[in-house]
Every structure is written in C-alpha cells, then in structure tokens.
Design a protein around this motif. Sequence first.
Motif, PDB file in Angstrom:
ATOM      1  N   ARG A 125       9.377  -0.759  -3.579  1.00 33.21           N
ATOM      2  CA  ARG A 125       8.954   0.565  -3.008  1.00 33.21           C
ATOM      3  C   ARG A 125      10.212   1.174  -2.245  1.00 33.21           C
ATOM      4  O   ARG A 125      10.227   2.471  -2.355  1.00 33.21           O
ATOM      5  CB  ARG A 125       8.265  -0.230  -1.541  1.00 33.21           C
ATOM      6  N   LYS A 135       7.115  -2.825   5.331  1.00 35.83           N
ATOM      7  CA  LYS A 135       6.515  -3.278   4.064  1.00 35.83           C
ATOM      8  C   LYS A 135       7.474  -3.990   3.190  1.00 35.83           C
ATOM      9  O   LYS A 135       8.486  -3.402   3.003  1.00 35.83           O
ATOM     10  CB  LYS A 135       5.828  -2.071   3.430  1.00 35.83           C
ATOM     11  N   GLN A 167       2.425  -6.055   4.839  1.00 37.25           N
ATOM     12  CA  GLN A 167       2.869  -5.114   5.785  1.00 37.25           C
ATOM     13  C   GLN A 167       2.474  -5.458   7.135  1.00 37.25           C
ATOM     14  O   GLN A 167       1.499  -6.131   7.401  1.00 37.25           O
ATOM     15  CB  GLN A 167       1.920  -3.613   5.407  1.00 37.25           C
ATOM     16  N   GLU A 227       8.784   1.981   7.211  1.00 38.07           N
ATOM     17  CA  GLU A 227       8.283   3.478   6.772  1.00 38.07           C
ATOM     18  C   GLU A 227       7.797   4.237   8.201  1.00 38.07           C
ATOM     19  O   GLU A 227       7.089   3.487   8.898  1.00 38.07           O
ATOM     20  CB  GLU A 227       7.196   3.347   6.073  1.00 38.07           C
ATOM     21  N   GLY A 228       8.129   5.566   8.505  1.00 42.67           N
ATOM     22  CA  GLY A 228       7.578   6.125   9.762  1.00 42.67           C
ATOM     23  C   GLY A 228       6.036   6.278   9.534  1.00 42.67           C
ATOM     24  O   GLY A 228       5.525   6.348   8.180  1.00 42.67           O
ATOM     25  N   VAL A 230       2.614   7.957   9.366  1.00 42.12           N
ATOM     26  CA  VAL A 230       2.196   9.369   9.147  1.00 42.12           C
ATOM     27  C   VAL A 230       0.944   9.478   9.699  1.00 42.12           C
ATOM     28  O   VAL A 230      -0.176   8.772   9.276  1.00 42.12           O
ATOM     29  CB  VAL A 230       2.182   9.458   7.730  1.00 42.12           C
ATOM     30  N   GLU A 286      -6.650  10.498   3.004  1.00 51.23           N
ATOM     31  CA  GLU A 286      -5.758   9.937   1.986  1.00 51.23           C
ATOM     32  C   GLU A 286      -6.325  10.420   0.855  1.00 51.23           C
ATOM     33  O   GLU A 286      -7.906  10.459   0.593  1.00 51.23           O
ATOM     34  CB  GLU A 286      -5.881   8.480   1.938  1.00 51.23           C
ATOM     35  N   ASN A 318       2.371   8.439  -0.991  1.00 46.39           N
ATOM     36  CA  ASN A 318       2.603   7.176  -0.552  1.00 46.39           C
ATOM     37  C   ASN A 318       3.031   6.040  -1.474  1.00 46.39           C
ATOM     38  O   ASN A 318       4.216   5.418  -1.380  1.00 46.39           O
ATOM     39  CB  ASN A 318       1.467   6.766   0.135  1.00 46.39           C
ATOM     40  N   GLU A 319       2.232   6.196  -2.502  1.00 47.99           N
ATOM     41  CA  GLU A 319       2.865   5.336  -3.552  1.00 47.99           C
ATOM     42  C   GLU A 319       2.246   5.720  -4.924  1.00 47.99           C
ATOM     43  O   GLU A 319       1.232   6.236  -5.195  1.00 47.99           O
ATOM     44  CB  GLU A 319       2.522   3.675  -3.334  1.00 47.99           C
TER      45      GLU A 319
END
Length: 362
Positions: A106, A146, A157, A181-182, A184, A189, A266-267
């Motif tokens: 990540r 994460k 997570q 990670e902040g 969101v 999504e 995101n990923e």
Amino acid sequence: MTEIAPGRMIGILGDGQLGRMMAIAAAEMGYKTHIFGQDRHGPASQVCTKMTVAEYDDKAALEKFAKSVEAVTLEFENIPTKTVDFLEKMVPVRPGRKVLEIAQDRHIEKSFINSLGVPTAPFANVESLSELGDAIERIGTPSILKTRKFGYDGKGQFKITSATQIDEAWSEIGEQPAILEGFVPFELEISVLVARGVNGDIEAYTPVENRHKNHILDISLAPANILTSVSNHACDLAKKIAEQLDLVGLIAVEMFVANDGDVLVNEIAPRPHNSGHWTIEACLTSQFKQSIRAAAGLPLGSAKHHSNAVMRNLIGDDINHWQDILNHPEMSLHLYGKKEARVGRKMGHVTRLFPLDTMPKV
Ligand code: AMP
C-alpha cells in the motif's frame, strides 16, 4: 506484435473464481488454460484444461508450467515477485513484475499514484508504535491503519477515532509495517476497470458504484450515478495509472467520490475484479475475455456496455437462494463450484440487466 493463436495454452496463476471465469472466457475464445495453484478442487480446477498443484516457490513445477504455455496471466496480485522473475525468463507474464510490486504494497502503491499527480487520501508510513504516534499527529483522526501487505475485504485494517486507541490499533493489525490513512468522508465508492493491450491500446469500462456489507462487496451498480464530468475524470485517472504502469492486462482502480465531486484513488488491483462481473452480460467484451485478449497479445475488444446492470454477490449462505434466483428468468446466476459456504466466502453472483438510462432503486 506476436499474437498467440487460438488452440494454444495460456497459463493462469491462481485457482479461485476469477481464474475460473478467465478460463471459461479463454475456452470460449478457443484457448486452452493451465491453472497453477494450490487447491486441486478450487473453482478454476473444474473448468481448465490442465492444472498444476504446487507452491509458488516450487521451481521445478514452475518451469514445467512455463514450458507448457505461451503466456502467463494471473487472477490475484499477491503472487511472489520471485515467482514472476523466474517465469519471466521463460515466458511473457502479463501483467508483469513492476505492476505487481507496486500493487502488493500500500505504501509503494499510494506513493506511485501520487507521483503521477493522482490524489489519494493523505497517508503516512508506519513501522513502529512510536511512528504510529507521529502519524496520528500528522494525519489526525478519524483515520485508518492498514497493513502494507496482504490486506483485502477490510482485513488488516483498524479505524482510529481517538489517539487513545494507538496501542489497540497497533496490536490489532499484528504490529507489522502499515500506513495510516486519513478517513475520507466519501459520497460513494466507485471503481474503473481499464484494459491495456500489448500495443498500448486502452479500453475503459464505465465507472460502477460499489456498496459493501461487512467490508465485502455486496452490489455493483453499472454505471455509477455520477456526473458525466466526474465519470470522464475517473476514467482519465485510471487510464493514466494503467499507462504509467506500462500495464498489459486489466486493472481495477477503486476510488472515493467526495460530495463536491472530487475523486481520490483508494487502491488498484491488476486483474479482473469483482466489481467487473457485470461486464459478462452487459458489455461487448467482458473483463474476462479482455484479460485473455491482453495476455494473448490480441487487439482489445470494445468495453462499451449495451445495458445497465446490477451485480449482487452471493456470500456464504446466500447461495441457498439459488432456486429463487433461477425463478426470475431475467437474472443471470453464476456459481463458483465451492464446496463449503463459509461465512464471508464469495460463492457466486447474480447479474440483472436494465435498459440504458434506467436503473432500479437499490
Ligand atoms: P481497502 O481494503 O483499502 O479497499 O478498504 C476497504 C474499505 O474500507 C473501502 O472500500 C472503504 O469502504 C473503506 N475505506 C478504506 N480506506 C478508507 C479511507 N481512507 N476513508 C474512508 N473509508 C475507507
């Protein structure tokens, strides 16, 4: 371009449902498939031409596999890069090492995405409890810790809502390298699936909205109900990522859409994706056929959709409703041939088509 002719064998690393649907698509296109995996009775084993059951570090098995196929593709991104290095000496692996190396971690993934000028949630690398403390100060709360590697469906997570949870969070994720990670506050999504061929030709599927239950994808709505400008922007970002990775194959780019229309990545997953199953019925070329086209060095097919679609996953006991589903003649049922319906396990999916410009209230 060296095209692999129909009749030849394509290798697939991984034996799950994605490998199964890739093998079915390959067969429809006249190819044979050789699955390399660890489950003799897994979903893909039931539909392939040949199967090798071995670990990813079994060089003798890998060499035999490589020699039996014209190209190798994969159904999940956590294939050890050493395995890919070994195979690449003998046969093209599509997608290749660089893409996997980025998608497996990540921190590397998000740093790469940001380096392209593509936004993500703010993040910080965390290697120890004290670094987690520093990261919380920088990123703030709420935030999500994460693991850098091997996280999926919300596993690995921990959501941090207060700095007092620092010890609990670090222990929950197994005290391993991670990112903070902040959080969101997204409106919805979405994911964009992009295929890229050996010639660099590129096809993006329309963005879909993804809704989750217990951290597992529940439904995908195609297309996502977003402004055309947001949809075009999301496709541009996904194409840019595919191009800069020099990808040959498929990539799913998961994104958050904020209420002001901002899009954050995101990923990424460089393979067919659960949110792309609707393409089997609704698009001119399904994601699975597209992945075989790319692996075989063929020109890509059109990603255009001729219908809208809703795809619902059948998780665990949901599979017991198979007869009810079949009583709806408009529903397309896909089952993956898994023996045991464990909690949280993806057993199959159902797709329903709708005319373009209409979408049910779900
Ligand atoms: P991931 O494993 O990164 O795909 O995360 C699983 C799910 O957790 C996502 O689909 C989101 O619903 C949620 N999630 C992950 N990261 C964030 C974030 N930074 N902010 C808000 N929700 C998130």
